[in-house]
Design an enzyme around this catalytic site. Structure first.
Site, PDB file in Angstrom:
ATOM      1  N   HIS A  91     -23.963  24.637   4.349  1.00  0.00           N
ATOM      2  CA  HIS A  91     -24.083  25.096   2.970  1.00  0.00           C
ATOM      3  C   HIS A  91     -23.000  26.119   2.697  1.00  0.00           C
ATOM      4  O   HIS A  91     -22.786  27.007   3.522  1.00  0.00           O
ATOM      5  CB  HIS A  91     -25.462  25.733   2.766  1.00  0.00           C
ATOM      6  CG  HIS A  91     -25.635  26.313   1.397  1.00  0.00           C
ATOM      7  ND1 HIS A  91     -25.832  25.519   0.289  1.00  0.00           N
ATOM      8  CD2 HIS A  91     -25.603  27.599   0.965  1.00  0.00           C
ATOM      9  CE1 HIS A  91     -25.931  26.303  -0.781  1.00  0.00           C
ATOM     10  NE2 HIS A  91     -25.801  27.569  -0.395  1.00  0.00           N
ATOM     11  N   CYS A 134       0.821  -1.220   0.000  1.00  0.00           N
ATOM     12  CA  CYS A 134       0.000   0.000   0.000  1.00  0.00           C
ATOM     13  C   CYS A 134       0.854   1.269   0.000  1.00  0.00           C
ATOM     14  O   CYS A 134       0.671   2.147  -0.833  1.00  0.00           O
ATOM     15  CB  CYS A 134      -0.934  -0.034   1.194  1.00  0.00           C
ATOM     16  SG  CYS A 134      -1.904   1.451   1.391  1.00  0.00           S
TER      17      CYS A 134
END
Ligand code: NAI
Length: 462
Positions: free
Chosen positions: A441, A42
């Site tokens: 948001h 990895c």
């Protein structure tokens, strides 16, 4: 000869995490690793270096395709391949050194060399035999090639060779439209190679939610990747600097060829257990060469455990890490546990693909009553501003109870967004729980909430 409570064999994500956890739990621990550096496939030749190349080439793509529209004018950057390789090497070095530091900090001994288990309770490395009350095998996996295809790591390469090609090929053929093929295929496409992906199945990323896989293929095609599906590769012939890939189309048995400068073989991996001496020990294996374990990662030989790519289940670093921690906890007398129903899968292309839980096809096959909440990133303001509005969130919930059963996201940062749903599933949450949670948001995460709203009274921005 040293004596340990635990010796972990292999320092990939499964092994090194397991060793650190064992040491943290007060066990005298060593980890055997034969590579020059810690981190396994990895960190050295897999997840981490490929992410460096994906990041660099995505920046190039942005410069070439989106900068001018944002008012960023000027020449696109040119590619200095040697510098990109050096950057990749630096990222690997920082990470592998980081594990060395963590080993020292946690008092894990690194035994350098390749391990054999001469008998239960003993690990031999070179001429030294170490005693271990418990042994955890975390020796990982290696490339599985095809009959008729010999990997030379120059013209016919595995992911290892593909990460360090001496130059960018003009034509690349990728065998296998799985995770490795699409991630590295994307890298070379963005660097200017003509990339053709040949896949045996009739869809890319087999096992993925079919609607997501179809959308994914379309987006990759838009980026210029070519696909030949339903094609079984028969063999690869090489000359000094070229290769010819022969495949048969399953629909009519017709035979075709493709020329390439480089062929990437990405048809899966197999457990790596060579040299451990498992047969002599009588360790039970599956017919696919995996080590058989029970629910506590114990093999049939007392005191020998196995985790990660050498046992059953998806070959994913994070699955191996979780098993590594859990096995260490079991050895320490605690209650190690892995929830195999909530293991995310991520493909780090652009857009990314992130999934967890059941696919729609699986729910259909099980005859489950379910509902689907979908939301397109087209309706997400942040995605629009960032030229990242391709893709959607698909949330699957039980029709009666509203409990979340799965989620499949194709879109910006999908690999991060998916974790909101992983946590929700761990807590047995309903789609409404997500829908009723305030989401900031403007964020990509709002698309996940909108998909949850779509499971109820409806999304707002759809
Ligand atoms: P894979 O199993 O994901 O995909 C292999 C593909 O090759 C499949 O689509 C299969 O149908 C196809 N194939 C097999 N034989 C073929 C043939 N004769 N002709 C044409 N196509 C053929 O394997 P991959 O991509 O090599 O990855 C290996 C492992 O590494 C996987 O378990 C994967 O999950 C893991 N990995 C995970 C990453 C991530 O999580 N982002 C990144 C890279 C690898």
């Amino acid at each position: 000869m040293a004596s340990y409570d635990v010796i972990v064999i292999g320092a990939g994500p499964g092994g090194y995490v397991s060793a650190i956890r064992a040491a943290q739990l007060g066990l005298k621990t060593a980890c055997v690793e034969g590579r020059e550096t810690l981190g396994g496939t990895c960190l050295n030749v897999g997840c981490i270096p490929s992410k460096a190349l994906l990041h660099a080439t995505h920046q190039l793509h942005e410069a070439e395709h989106n900068f001018a529209a944002m008012g960023l004018k000027g020449k696109s950057p040119s590619v200095d391949w040697n510098q990109m390789q050096a950057y990749k090497g630096d990222v690997i070095g920082q990470n592998t050194k980081g594990i060395e530091f963590l080993f020292k900090k946690n008092k894990v001994d690194w035994i350098k060399g390749w391990a054999t288990i001469p008998e239960a309770g003993k690990v031999k490395v070179g001429d030294e035999v170490h005693e271990a009350k418990n042994i955890i095998i975390a020796s990982g996996s290696e490339v599985a090639t095809l009959p008729g295809v010999t990997i030379d790591e120059e013209i016919v390469v595995s992911s290892t060779g593909a990460l360090s090609l001496p130059k960018i090929p003009k034509k690349m053929v990728v065998i296998g439209a799985g995770v490795i093929g699409l991630e590295l295929g994307s890298v070379y496409k963005r660097l200017g190679a003509e990339v053709t992906v040949v896949e045996y199945m009739d869809a890319i990323t087999p096992g993925q939610d079919a609607e997501v896989a179809r959308a994914f293929q379309k987006l990759l095609q838009k980026q210029g990747l070519n696909f030949v599906l339903g094609a079984a590769v028969q063999g690869v012939e090489t000359t000094k600097s070229k290769a010819k890939v022969t495949y048969k189309l399953k629909k009519d048995d017709s035979e075709h060829t493709l020329d390439a400068d480089v062929v990437l073989v990405a048809t899966g991996r197999k457990p790596f257990t060579d040299g451990l001496g498992l047969a002599a020990l009588g360790v039970e294996m599956t017919d696919r060469g995996q080590i058989k374990t029970n629910a506590h990662w114990q093999t049939n030989v007392p005191g020998i455990y196995a985790i990660g790519d050498v046992i059953t289940g998806p070959m994913l670093a994070h699955k191996a890490e979780d098993e590594g921690m859990a096995a260490a906890e079991v050895i320490a007398g605690k209650h190690g546990h892995v929830n195999y129903g909530v293991i995310p899968g991520v493909i780090y292309t652009h857009p990314e693909v992130g999934s967890v839980g059941a696919t729609e096809e699986q729910l259909k096959a099980e005859g489950r009553a379910y509902k689907v909440g979908k939301f397109s990133f087209m309706g997400n303001g942040r995605a629009k501003a960032n030229f990242a509005a391709d893709g959607f969130v698909k949330l699957l919930a039980d029709k009666e109870t509203d409990r979340i059963l799965g989620c499949h996201i194709i879109g910006p940062m999908a690999g991060d967004l998916i974790h909101e749903i992983c946590v929700a599933m761990e807590f047995g949450a309903s789609a409404e729980d997500i829908a009723l949670t305030c989401h900031a948001h403007p964020t990509y995460s709002e698309a996940v909430r909108e998909a949850a709203l779509a499971c109820g009274d409806g999304a707002i921005h759809a």
